[in-house]
Design a protein around this motif. Structure first.
Motif: not given
Length: 77
Positions: A42-45, A50-57
């Motif tokens: 779960x920590x890695x997921x 979060x990384x995908x959300x940051x890329x989108x942002x």
């Protein structure tokens, strides 16, 4: 394969683990492994989400190479 020993586990936790294992039709040991794997996965997921959300942002922003920013800062001094 390595083994893991956990000491001083409260009795109510042991009983809850045994109930959960029984509900899933597994041994307590197998249930312990699955719980640990899920908790650690779960920590890695969460990281990838979060990384995908940051890329989108930050999508579409103008990216200035760091060396250009450093040069600009030095030139202003």
């Amino acid at each position: 394969m390595p083994q893991l020993l956990v000491r001083d586990v409260p009795q109510y936790v042991v009983e809850a683990l045994k109930r959960r294992a029984s509900e899933h039709g597994r041994s307590a040991e197998a249930e312990h492994r699955i719980i640990l794997e899920e908790a650690l996965r779960a920590g890695r997921a969460g990281f990838w989400e979060r990384a995908a959300a940051l890329r989108e942002e930050t999508r579409g922003r103008i990216a200035i190479p760091s060396e250009d920013l450093i040069r600009q800062d030095r030139d202003e001094r």
